[in-house]
Structure formats: structure tokens, C-alpha cells
Design an enzyme around this catalytic site. Structure first.
Site, PDB file in Angstrom:
ATOM      1  N   GLY A  66       0.840  -1.199   0.000  1.00 35.65           N
ATOM      2  CA  GLY A  66       0.000   0.000   0.000  1.00 35.65           C
ATOM      3  C   GLY A  66       0.869   1.241   0.000  1.00 35.65           C
ATOM      4  O   GLY A  66       0.537   2.253   0.621  1.00 35.65           O
ATOM      5  N   GLY A 118      -0.855   8.012   0.860  1.00 34.72           N
ATOM      6  CA  GLY A 118      -1.108   8.074   2.305  1.00 34.72           C
ATOM      7  C   GLY A 118       0.154   7.784   3.113  1.00 34.72           C
ATOM      8  O   GLY A 118       1.253   8.192   2.751  1.00 34.72           O
ATOM      9  N   ASP A 164      -1.489  -7.380  -4.499  1.00 36.93           N
ATOM     10  CA  ASP A 164      -2.755  -7.376  -3.769  1.00 36.93           C
ATOM     11  C   ASP A 164      -2.542  -8.212  -2.512  1.00 36.93           C
ATOM     12  O   ASP A 164      -2.355  -9.431  -2.596  1.00 36.93           O
ATOM     13  CB  ASP A 164      -3.851  -7.994  -4.662  1.00 36.93           C
ATOM     14  CG  ASP A 164      -5.183  -8.094  -3.933  1.00 36.93           C
ATOM     15  OD1 ASP A 164      -5.252  -7.743  -2.729  1.00 36.93           O
ATOM     16  OD2 ASP A 164      -6.159  -8.533  -4.565  1.00 36.93           O
ATOM     17  N   ASN A 183       1.673  -2.233   5.337  1.00 36.16           N
ATOM     18  CA  ASN A 183       0.950  -0.978   5.566  1.00 36.16           C
ATOM     19  C   ASN A 183      -0.429  -0.961   4.921  1.00 36.16           C
ATOM     20  O   ASN A 183      -1.326  -0.262   5.405  1.00 36.16           O
ATOM     21  CB  ASN A 183       1.814   0.178   5.009  1.00 36.16           C
ATOM     22  CG  ASN A 183       1.023   1.452   4.809  1.00 36.16           C
ATOM     23  OD1 ASN A 183       0.754   2.176   5.758  1.00 36.16           O
ATOM     24  ND2 ASN A 183       0.622   1.726   3.569  1.00 36.16           N
ATOM     25  N   ALA A 184      -0.631  -1.754   3.853  1.00 36.84           N
ATOM     26  CA  ALA A 184      -1.901  -1.679   3.122  1.00 36.84           C
ATOM     27  C   ALA A 184      -3.060  -1.893   4.079  1.00 36.84           C
ATOM     28  O   ALA A 184      -3.055  -2.830   4.883  1.00 36.84           O
ATOM     29  CB  ALA A 184      -1.939  -2.721   2.012  1.00 36.84           C
ATOM     30  N   SER A 217      -2.807   0.861  14.119  1.00 35.39           N
ATOM     31  CA  SER A 217      -3.568   2.102  14.305  1.00 35.39           C
ATOM     32  C   SER A 217      -3.810   2.280  15.796  1.00 35.39           C
ATOM     33  O   SER A 217      -3.768   1.303  16.551  1.00 35.39           O
ATOM     34  CB  SER A 217      -4.912   1.977  13.592  1.00 35.39           C
ATOM     35  OG  SER A 217      -5.778   3.019  13.968  1.00 35.39           O
ATOM     36  N   TYR A 253     -12.923  -2.195  11.375  1.00 31.63           N
ATOM     37  CA  TYR A 253     -11.549  -1.671  11.330  1.00 31.63           C
ATOM     38  C   TYR A 253     -10.821  -1.964  12.639  1.00 31.63           C
ATOM     39  O   TYR A 253      -9.737  -2.550  12.653  1.00 31.63           O
ATOM     40  CB  TYR A 253     -11.612  -0.166  11.054  1.00 31.63           C
ATOM     41  CG  TYR A 253     -10.267   0.512  10.919  1.00 31.63           C
ATOM     42  CD1 TYR A 253      -9.503   0.348   9.775  1.00 31.63           C
ATOM     43  CD2 TYR A 253      -9.772   1.322  11.940  1.00 31.63           C
ATOM     44  CE1 TYR A 253      -8.268   0.977   9.632  1.00 31.63           C
ATOM     45  CE2 TYR A 253      -8.543   1.961  11.814  1.00 31.63           C
ATOM     46  CZ  TYR A 253      -7.791   1.782  10.659  1.00 31.63           C
ATOM     47  OH  TYR A 253      -6.570   2.406  10.535  1.00 31.63           O
ATOM     48  N   LYS A 306      -7.606  -4.468  13.464  1.00 30.43           N
ATOM     49  CA  LYS A 306      -6.347  -3.938  14.005  1.00 30.43           C
ATOM     50  C   LYS A 306      -6.015  -4.595  15.354  1.00 30.43           C
ATOM     51  O   LYS A 306      -4.864  -4.918  15.624  1.00 30.43           O
ATOM     52  CB  LYS A 306      -6.422  -2.413  14.133  1.00 30.43           C
ATOM     53  CG  LYS A 306      -6.554  -1.682  12.791  1.00 30.43           C
ATOM     54  CD  LYS A 306      -5.312  -1.853  11.925  1.00 30.43           C
ATOM     55  CE  LYS A 306      -5.350  -1.025  10.651  1.00 30.43           C
ATOM     56  NZ  LYS A 306      -4.170  -1.216   9.802  1.00 30.43           N
TER      57      LYS A 306
HETATM   58  N1  LIG Z   1      -4.930   7.579   7.647  1.00 25.85           N
HETATM   59  C1  LIG Z   1      -4.970   7.468   8.967  1.00 25.85           C
HETATM   60  O1  LIG Z   1      -5.425   8.378   9.670  1.00 25.85           O
HETATM   61  C2  LIG Z   1      -4.438   6.234   9.638  1.00 25.85           C
HETATM   62  C3  LIG Z   1      -4.287   6.233  11.031  1.00 25.85           C
HETATM   63  C4  LIG Z   1      -3.750   5.105  11.659  1.00 25.85           C
HETATM   64  C5  LIG Z   1      -3.392   4.009  10.910  1.00 25.85           C
HETATM   65  N2  LIG Z   1      -3.563   4.028   9.555  1.00 25.85           N
HETATM   66  C6  LIG Z   1      -3.164   2.841   8.820  1.00 25.85           C
HETATM   67  O2  LIG Z   1      -2.169   3.188   7.879  1.00 25.85           O
HETATM   68  C7  LIG Z   1      -2.253   2.338   6.746  1.00 25.85           C
HETATM   69  C8  LIG Z   1      -2.362   3.203   5.505  1.00 25.85           C
HETATM   70  O3  LIG Z   1      -3.524   3.989   5.616  1.00 25.85           O
HETATM   71  P1  LIG Z   1      -3.767   5.292   4.739  1.00 25.85           P
HETATM   72  O4  LIG Z   1      -4.764   6.115   5.407  1.00 25.85           O
HETATM   73  O5  LIG Z   1      -2.474   5.885   4.372  1.00 25.85           O
HETATM   74  O6  LIG Z   1      -4.484   4.630   3.456  1.00 25.85           O
HETATM   75  P2  LIG Z   1      -4.776   5.175   2.009  1.00 25.85           P
HETATM   76  O7  LIG Z   1      -6.168   4.773   1.695  1.00 25.85           O
HETATM   77  O8  LIG Z   1      -4.400   6.605   1.841  1.00 25.85           O
HETATM   78  O9  LIG Z   1      -3.757   4.294   1.115  1.00 25.85           O
HETATM   79  C9  LIG Z   1      -3.829   2.907   1.146  1.00 25.85           C
HETATM   80  C10 LIG Z   1      -3.012   2.342   0.000  1.00 25.85           C
HETATM   81  O10 LIG Z   1      -3.158   0.930   0.073  1.00 25.85           O
HETATM   82  C11 LIG Z   1      -3.460   0.415  -1.217  1.00 25.85           C
HETATM   83  N3  LIG Z   1      -4.246  -0.810  -1.081  1.00 25.85           N
HETATM   84  C12 LIG Z   1      -5.533  -0.946  -0.708  1.00 25.85           C
HETATM   85  N4  LIG Z   1      -5.892  -2.235  -0.729  1.00 25.85           N
HETATM   86  C13 LIG Z   1      -4.793  -2.941  -1.100  1.00 25.85           C
HETATM   87  C14 LIG Z   1      -4.526  -4.315  -1.307  1.00 25.85           C
HETATM   88  N5  LIG Z   1      -5.490  -5.231  -1.181  1.00 25.85           N
HETATM   89  N6  LIG Z   1      -3.283  -4.683  -1.675  1.00 25.85           N
HETATM   90  C15 LIG Z   1      -2.302  -3.759  -1.858  1.00 25.85           C
HETATM   91  N7  LIG Z   1      -2.513  -2.438  -1.713  1.00 25.85           N
HETATM   92  C16 LIG Z   1      -3.742  -2.031  -1.332  1.00 25.85           C
HETATM   93  C17 LIG Z   1      -4.235   1.528  -1.909  1.00 25.85           C
HETATM   94  O11 LIG Z   1      -4.178   1.406  -3.328  1.00 25.85           O
HETATM   95  C18 LIG Z   1      -3.531   2.772  -1.382  1.00 25.85           C
HETATM   96  O12 LIG Z   1      -2.430   3.132  -2.194  1.00 25.85           O
HETATM   97  C19 LIG Z   1      -3.471   1.454   6.967  1.00 25.85           C
HETATM   98  O13 LIG Z   1      -3.078   0.202   7.467  1.00 25.85           O
HETATM   99  C20 LIG Z   1      -4.262   2.206   7.996  1.00 25.85           C
HETATM  100  O14 LIG Z   1      -5.094   1.382   8.767  1.00 25.85           O
HETATM  101  C21 LIG Z   1      -4.078   5.111   8.904  1.00 25.85           C
END
Ligand SMILES: NC(=O)c1ccc[n+]([C@@H]2O[C@H](COP(=O)([O-])OP(=O)(O)OC[C@H]3O[C@@H](n4cnc5c(N)ncnc54)[C@H](O)[C@@H]3O)[C@@H](O)[C@H]2O)c1
Length: 421
Positions: free
Chosen positions: A159, A163, A211, A238-239, A296, A309, A313
Site C-alpha cells: 500500500g 497516504g 494485492d 501498511n496496506a 492504528s 476496522y 487492528k
Molecule cells: N490515515 C490514517 O489516519 C491512519 C491512522 C492510523 C493508521 N492508519 C493505517 O495506515 C495504513 C495506511 O492507511 P492510509 O490512510 O495511508 O491509506 P490510504 O487509503 O491513503 O492508502 C492505502 C493504499 O493501500 C493500497 N491498497 C488498498 N488495498 C490494497 C490491497 N489489497 N493490496 C495492496 N494495496 C492495497 C491503496 O491502493 C492505497 O495506495 C493502513 O493500514 C491504515 O489502517 C491510517
């Protein structure tokens, strides 16, 4: 076969150099100065009359051959008292008269590729630290410049195209690592890799389609990594996706999809990452590697109307602790980072689909009239009054990689929003 032999060769080189190496496959005649090793005796007869390749046997043969090569270039052991350590820059693996593989070795991908192109088989030379005093000074300094722990190492970020994943890919590349950006969104990963490579002026990022919910796709990803760099030092799982919904209303599909990407996807990622890391470990038993899951703060406390979610986690922390117990035998550390909300990332800030717009439209924050009002409300709930950002997560990654004496942990990075229970 390359995807099995390359990590073994990388392991041997790392074990000897005590530092990271890139190992890439080559073609054509054997380079003149190559270290040539015959793996014939690693092919063993199985009890069905067939033949099996023993990875452990191959690691042992590689170790012995490497030790003889070292003795030949430095029979008196003078090497150990010199400040420069020499290594072969190419290794040829044979089975009797048949060439199984040729590998080119160097510190980073571009230099290894240039060697291969120019068939430059001059020995690799590495400055080595001498006295124990110097070594401890080096260690103390490295805690100050912690990002140095990733220099010339190989990482993958699932991922990684946007993000937090984008921030981590950029952070790792700028600290000298080679990073595979593995994402469902291949064009996004490619565009980011191009931007990163342009900005750092070297091949620091390689895009790969992946994926995390597909076993075939992840197996293919780690084979691709082994074939393009020889192995791996850090896997960032991270995805992840978020599909919020009330327990009374949420469709099963949405619940299952979230679980599949965040929880099952982490299992599949760790499964194939650890297989590659184990191979490398056979040849480099002292070398420590890392699997880091981006969890998270919702893995540490419940999340209202967001149970799929939070559940995925929380469950992933159980995976982290359990993987850690098993993989410690291979010197693989497994930890999770639990970031707070990344308000500037697309999940929150996307002007059409982001959570700020969604929460504004749903009237979730009483009195909020603009996206900025919603953001201010959420920032106000954090003791440090701001959201989590890429560099906050990067510092946690550097810490976990550098910290050799910890595994199976969940490290919060929440600006004080989640404290000790
Ligand atoms: N954004 C937040 O506030 C936040 C807070 C805490 C934790 N997180 C965690 O950080 C991680 C990234 O979150 P984000 O907000 O940056 O997400 P995002 O939606 O901005 O980006 C996620 C990326 O993962 C890719 N993706 C989705 N499904 C996939 C799959 N099956 N295989 C491969 N790639 C895949 C997407 O194409 C995208 O590029 C996640 O695990 C999320 O739970 C996010």
C-alpha cells in the site's frame, strides 16, 4: 531457482561484510574474478526416487566456499587487522559443469547494475571498524542519526503508493534504502517511484503490483524482490482500508472486506516475507531483519461505529505477537506501529471522499460548518494538538529497526491520545 539462490548469496555476503548488500542476477560467461561455488551436493535424493534441493545444505556449502575464498585472498589472516575488507563482486553457482546462476554484488542497486553492464569484477572493498572503542562510539552516534539504519538496505512497503505508505516509501528512499512500492494501484506506485528516483538521483524505488489479499500475488511479489535485489531487510505491512459502519447496520461484505485487507492481508504478507527472510537467515544467521505492521490507535482502543476496522487492528496485534514468537528463531523481529490520525493524508483530507467531508455532511461534529471546523475538533482531542504525520511514523520505524532487543510490540505514535492502560 534464482529466487532461492539470490537470498542465500545475499545472506553469505551480508554475513561476511556485516552490512547490507544488493545481489542481482547476471548472464553470459563467468566473470574472471568470480567466486565459483559448486552446489552439487545440495541436491539430495528423496525417498521417492526423486531429487530435492536442500536450502540448509546449500547455505553450508556457500559458507565453506566463502571461508576458503577469504583464506585464499588473505591466508595469514592479515585481513582481520586491516582496515579494508575485501569481498567478491560476483559469485557463480554451479552444479557440476552446469551454471545455475551468476550474481553481481554491490552496496546499492545502481552500482550493482553498472558492474553487471561493464562486467566489472574488481573486488568490493569495505572500510571496517577496528577497535571495540570505535565500535561503541559508532553505536552511540547511530542513535543520534537514526535514519542511517536504513542506508543501503532493502525494504518493501505494501500500500506504498499513497497516504502513510507514500510517506514511508519517501522516507525510506531518502534515508538511503532501496524500496519496493507494492500496491494494488500500479500506476500510482509507478508514478511515485519515478518521482522518488528523480528527487534522490538514483534508483531508490521500484514499483510492483500487489494485492495483499491474494496469496499468488504476494508470493509473486517476494519472488520479484528476491530476483531484483537478492533479498530484503524490512517489510512494512501498511496496506489497509477503513469502512466504517454501525454494528447494527453494516453489511457483512464491508465487514469481511476490511478484515480481509487489514487482517488476512497482514498474515499473507508476513507469510511470504518471512519465507524470504528465512532463506537469507540460513546464510546470515546474525543479520536481523524486520517485519513492521502499520496498525492504528484503533488497535489499542475501541472505535465507535468502526468495529470492522478496530477488530482487524486488534486482531493484527495478536498476529504480531504470535509471528514474533515464531520468527525470533530466524532473527526476524515483528512489531506494529499504532499511529494516530493522519489528517493530511487522503483518507481524511480527500476533498470528495475524505472523512472530514463525510463527517461534515453527516453532522457528526456539532456546530461544524466547514471542513476546517471538523479538523480543528479532531485536532483538539489530541494532547499534542496535531495529527500524526509521515515523519512521526518514520521515527518509529527507525527506532524499531535499530532496536535489536525488542519484538512482538505495539508502538503507539499518537501525540499522547492513547496512553498506558
Ligand atoms: N490515515 C490514517 O489516519 C491512519 C491512522 C492510523 C493508521 N492508519 C493505517 O495506515 C495504513 C495506511 O492507511 P492510509 O490512510 O495511508 O491509506 P490510504 O487509503 O491513503 O492508502 C492505502 C493504499 O493501500 C493500497 N491498497 C488498498 N488495498 C490494497 C490491497 N489489497 N493490496 C495492496 N494495496 C492495497 C491503496 O491502493 C492505497 O495506495 C493502513 O493500514 C491504515 O489502517 C491510517
Amino acid at each position: 531457482m534464482t529466487s532461492i539462490l539470490a537470498p542465500l548469496v545475499r545472506g553469505i555476503c551480508i554475513d561476511a561484510a556485516k552490512t547490507s548488500r544488493i545481489v542481482i542476477p547476471g548472464e553470459g560467461p563467468a566473470p574472471q574474478n568470480a567466486l565459483t561455488i559448486d552446489l552439487e551436493s545440495a541436491f539430495e535424493k528423496d525417498n521417492k526416487g526423486g531429487e530435492a534441493f536442500s536450502e540448509e545444505g546449500a547455505a553450508k556449502i556457500l559458507h565453506e566456499a566463502y571461508a576458503s575464498w577469504e583464506f585464499e585472498i588473505s591466508p595469514s589472516g592479515a585481513e582481520r587487522t586491516e582496515t579494508v575488507k575485501k569481498q567478491p563482486s560476483s559469485i557463480v553457482l554451479k552444479r557440476g559443469a552446469q551454471t545455475l546462476a551468476i550474481f553481481w554484488i554491490d552496496r546499492d542497486l545502481d552500482t550493482a547494475r553498472n558492474r553487471r553492464k561493464n562486467r566489472d569484477d574488481t573486488l568490493l572493498e569495505e572500510q571496517v571498524l577496528q577497535k571495540s572503542g570505535e565500535a561503541s562510539l559508532f553505536q552511540a552516534l547511530s542513535a543520534v542519526g537514526r535514519s542511517g539504519v536504513m542506508a543501503n538496505r532493502v525494504a518493501v512497503v505494501t500500500g506504498g503508493a499513497q497516504g502513510f505508505g507514500e510517506q514511508i516509501s519517501r522516507g525510506l528512499a531518502s534515508s538511503g534504502a532501496l524500496v519496493f512500492i507494492a500496491d494494488l494501484n500500479l500506476s500510482g506506485a509507478e508514478a511515485l517511484a519515478e518521482k522518488i528516483n528523480d528527487s534522490v538521483g538514483r534508483t531508490a524505488a521500484i514499483a510492483a503490483e500487489a494485492d495483499v489479499t491474494s496469496e499468488d500475488s504476494m508470493e509473486h511479489l517476494f519472488t520479484f524482490i528476491a530476483e531484483h535485489s537478492g533479498g530484503l531487510d524490512l517489510c512494512v505491512s501498511n496496506a489497509g482500508i477503513l469502512q466504517a459502519g454501525s454494528v447494527m447496520e453494516q453489511k457483512l461484505d464491508a465487514f469481511e472486506l476490511t478484515t480481509k485487507v487489514n487482517y488476512v492481508g497482514y498474515f499473507i504478507t508476513a507469510k511470504h516475507a518471512s519465507r524470504l527472510l528465512r532463506l537469507q537467515h540460513l546464510a546470515a544467521p546474525q543479520w536481523k531483519t524486520d517485519i513492521i505492521q502499520i496498525n492504528s490507535k484503533s488497535g489499542l482502543e475501541g472505535s465507535n461505529k468502526n468495529s470492522a476496522y478496530a477488530g482487524s487492528k486488534f486482531g493484527s496485534l495478536g498476529l504480531t505477537a504470535s509471528f514474533a514468537l515464531e520468527l525470533v528463531d530466524y532473527n526476524i523481529k515483528v512489531n506494529s506501529i499504532c499511529p494516530g490520525n493522519f489528517f493530511d493524508g487522503p483518507l481524511w483530507a480527500d476533498p470528495e471522499k475524505g472523512l472530514f467531508v463525510q463527517y461534515l455532511n453527516a453532522g457528526k461534529v456539532a456546530g461544524a460548518r466547514t471542513v476546517a471546523d471538523v479538523k480543528a475538533y479532531y485536532e483538539g482531542r489530541i494532547p499534542m494538538k496535531r495529527g500524526c504525520e509521515g515523519p512521526d511514523v518514520m521515527r518509529a520505524i527507525y527506532y524499531l529497526v535499530e532496536q535489536e532487543y525488542e519484538t512482538g510490540q505495539a508502538l503507539p505514535v499518537t501525540g499522547g491520545q492513547v496512553m498506558l492502560h
